[in-house]
Design a protein around this motif. Structure first.
Motif, mmCIF file in Angstrom:
data_model
loop_
_atom_site.group_PDB
_atom_site.id
_atom_site.type_symbol
_atom_site.label_atom_id
_atom_site.label_comp_id
_atom_site.label_asym_id
_atom_site.label_seq_id
_atom_site.Cartn_x
_atom_site.Cartn_y
_atom_site.Cartn_z
ATOM 1 N N GLY A 44 1.204 14.836 0.967
ATOM 2 C CA GLY A 44 1.842 13.523 0.871
ATOM 3 C C GLY A 44 1.310 12.543 1.900
ATOM 4 N N TRP A 45 1.098 13.031 3.128
ATOM 5 C CA TRP A 45 0.534 12.148 4.152
ATOM 6 C C TRP A 45 -0.912 11.785 3.825
ATOM 7 C CZ3 TRP A 45 3.681 9.400 6.479
ATOM 8 C CH2 TRP A 45 4.857 9.879 7.066
ATOM 9 N N ASP A 46 -1.679 12.727 3.297
ATOM 10 C CA ASP A 46 -3.050 12.405 2.889
ATOM 11 C C ASP A 46 -3.060 11.312 1.821
ATOM 12 O OD1 ASP A 46 -4.306 14.130 4.631
ATOM 13 O OD2 ASP A 46 -4.658 15.701 3.151
ATOM 14 N N TRP A 85 0.812 -1.221 0.000
ATOM 15 C CA TRP A 85 0.000 0.000 0.000
ATOM 16 C C TRP A 85 0.846 1.271 0.000
ATOM 17 C CZ3 TRP A 85 0.498 3.501 3.987
ATOM 18 C CH2 TRP A 85 1.116 3.042 5.155
ATOM 19 N N PHE A 86 2.182 1.124 0.240
ATOM 20 C CA PHE A 86 3.028 2.317 0.346
ATOM 21 C C PHE A 86 4.286 2.170 -0.497
ATOM 22 C CE2 PHE A 86 5.454 5.307 3.409
ATOM 23 C CZ PHE A 86 5.068 6.411 2.684
ATOM 24 N N LEU A 87 5.402 1.802 0.123
ATOM 25 C CA LEU A 87 6.680 1.703 -0.576
ATOM 26 C C LEU A 87 7.460 0.486 -0.072
ATOM 27 C CD1 LEU A 87 7.853 5.439 -0.291
ATOM 28 C CD2 LEU A 87 7.227 4.279 -2.425
ATOM 29 N N PRO A 137 -12.271 -3.880 -1.241
ATOM 30 C CA PRO A 137 -12.349 -5.041 -2.136
ATOM 31 C C PRO A 137 -12.035 -4.685 -3.587
ATOM 32 C CG PRO A 137 -14.545 -4.327 -1.465
ATOM 33 C CD PRO A 137 -13.573 -3.552 -0.625
ATOM 34 N N ALA A 138 -12.166 -3.410 -3.937
ATOM 35 C CA ALA A 138 -11.858 -2.965 -5.298
ATOM 36 C C ALA A 138 -11.121 -1.629 -5.214
ATOM 37 C CB ALA A 138 -13.121 -2.845 -6.130
ATOM 38 N N PRO A 139 -9.844 -1.644 -4.813
ATOM 39 C CA PRO A 139 -9.107 -0.385 -4.617
ATOM 40 C C PRO A 139 -8.953 0.401 -5.911
ATOM 41 C CG PRO A 139 -7.614 -2.264 -4.535
ATOM 42 C CD PRO A 139 -9.007 -2.819 -4.538
ATOM 43 N N SER A 140 -9.117 1.720 -5.804
ATOM 44 C CA SER A 140 -8.957 2.574 -6.983
ATOM 45 C C SER A 140 -7.501 2.932 -7.208
ATOM 46 C CB SER A 140 -9.783 3.857 -6.814
ATOM 47 O OG SER A 140 -9.330 4.600 -5.695
ATOM 48 N N VAL A 141 -6.654 2.713 -6.188
ATOM 49 C CA VAL A 141 -5.234 3.006 -6.334
ATOM 50 C C VAL A 141 -4.435 2.001 -5.521
ATOM 51 C CG1 VAL A 141 -5.323 4.694 -4.438
ATOM 52 C CG2 VAL A 141 -3.444 4.791 -6.082
ATOM 53 N N LEU A 198 -2.242 7.947 3.565
ATOM 54 C CA LEU A 198 -3.345 7.421 4.363
ATOM 55 C C LEU A 198 -4.497 6.945 3.482
ATOM 56 C CD1 LEU A 198 -3.388 9.960 7.343
ATOM 57 C CD2 LEU A 198 -2.594 7.581 7.370
ATOM 58 N N TYR A 199 -4.700 7.617 2.348
ATOM 59 C CA TYR A 199 -5.711 7.158 1.406
ATOM 60 C C TYR A 199 -5.312 5.797 0.828
ATOM 61 C CZ TYR A 199 -8.785 6.985 -2.669
ATOM 62 O OH TYR A 199 -9.709 6.592 -3.620
ATOM 63 N N GLY A 200 -4.013 5.654 0.501
ATOM 64 C CA GLY A 200 -3.531 4.369 0.007
ATOM 65 C C GLY A 200 -3.712 3.260 1.032
ATOM 66 N N LEU A 201 -3.522 3.593 2.319
ATOM 67 C CA LEU A 201 -3.738 2.619 3.384
ATOM 68 C C LEU A 201 -5.201 2.195 3.440
ATOM 69 C CD1 LEU A 201 -2.731 1.084 5.914
ATOM 70 C CD2 LEU A 201 -3.200 3.163 7.232
ATOM 71 N N GLU A 202 -6.105 3.160 3.356
ATOM 72 C CA GLU A 202 -7.532 2.826 3.362
ATOM 73 C C GLU A 202 -7.905 1.963 2.163
ATOM 74 O OE1 GLU A 202 -11.875 4.962 2.882
ATOM 75 O OE2 GLU A 202 -10.148 6.203 3.375
#
Length: 213
Positions: free
Chosen positions: A139-141, A55-57, A153-157, A144-148
């Motif tokens: 960048g933090w937003d 979800w991050f790096l 079930p169908a991530p947009s990113v 955190l969006y990537g974490l959510e």
């Protein structure tokens, strides 16, 4: 159930303050996001070396209290505290500058968890006046969006599509909303509205690659 407990997954709050850390006056950026996952599951996503890249790096290092970490192409530092499944704290070293990040997880009803991220940093005054809190907060937003999205079930990113998403109109709109919210947080802290808006316009232009208005 109190008002905070009633917030749905995806709810975000942002605030700014000033702190003293190790005898230094610092800016404090605080971002919280309600994620639709239980605290134990969220803790694993935030602290597992095999899961963070999903979800991050990509990350390397000894991920425990007293150990160190390095995010690929990004920050590194030392892990100051690790208190599963509630809290971890670390130094955030980037471009030769040290700052401090603390992440706290609070259980909420219906299998949700509030993630509270506090970043303490000593930004040069000229940099702060030119770009404002959005320079770091956007960048933090995004993170955190990537974490959510990791729990969707169908991530947009996802990491493989993150760069393209950020450059898309959907991603740019996310950036604009984030920048506007950090602008309001800056005004609430006492920044002149016109100066805060000018800084937000500049940082939005930087992130989106578009000319400021």
């Amino acid at each position: 159930m109190n008002h905070a407990d009633a917030r749905p997954a995806g709810s975000v709050t942002r605030e700014l303050g000033r702190r003293e850390h190790e005898g230094k006056p610092l800016h404090a950026l605080v971002a919280t996001r309600v994620v639709g996952a239980g605290r134990e599951e969220l803790w694993d996503a935030l602290t597992s070396a095999s899961r963070i890249p999903k979800w991050f790096l990509p990350i390397s290092g000894d991920l425990r209290a007293g150990g160190s970490y390095q995010l690929e192409g990004n920050a590194g530092g030392e892990i100051i505290a690790c208190e599963p499944p509630e809290r971890f704290a670390l130094t955030w070293r980037m471009h030769g500058d040290d700052s401090w990040v603390t992440v706290t997880l609070s259980e909420m009803p219906e299998g949700r968890t509030e993630v509270r991220l506090e970043h303490l940093a000593q930004f040069p005054q000229k940099f702060w006046e030119e770009f404002g809190p959005g320079a770091v907060g956007i960048g933090w937003d995004q993170a955190l969006y990537g974490l959510e999205e990791h729990f969707s079930p169908a991530p947009s990113v996802v990491p493989e599509t993150a760069e393209a998403w950020i450059a898309s109109e959907e991603g740019k709109n996310f950036t604009r909303r984030s920048s506007a919210a950090w602008c309001e947080a800056s005004i609430a802290l006492g920044t002149d509205r016109e100066a805060a808006q000018a800084a937000a316009d500049r940082v939005t232009a930087f992130y989106t690659g578009e000319d400021p208005p």
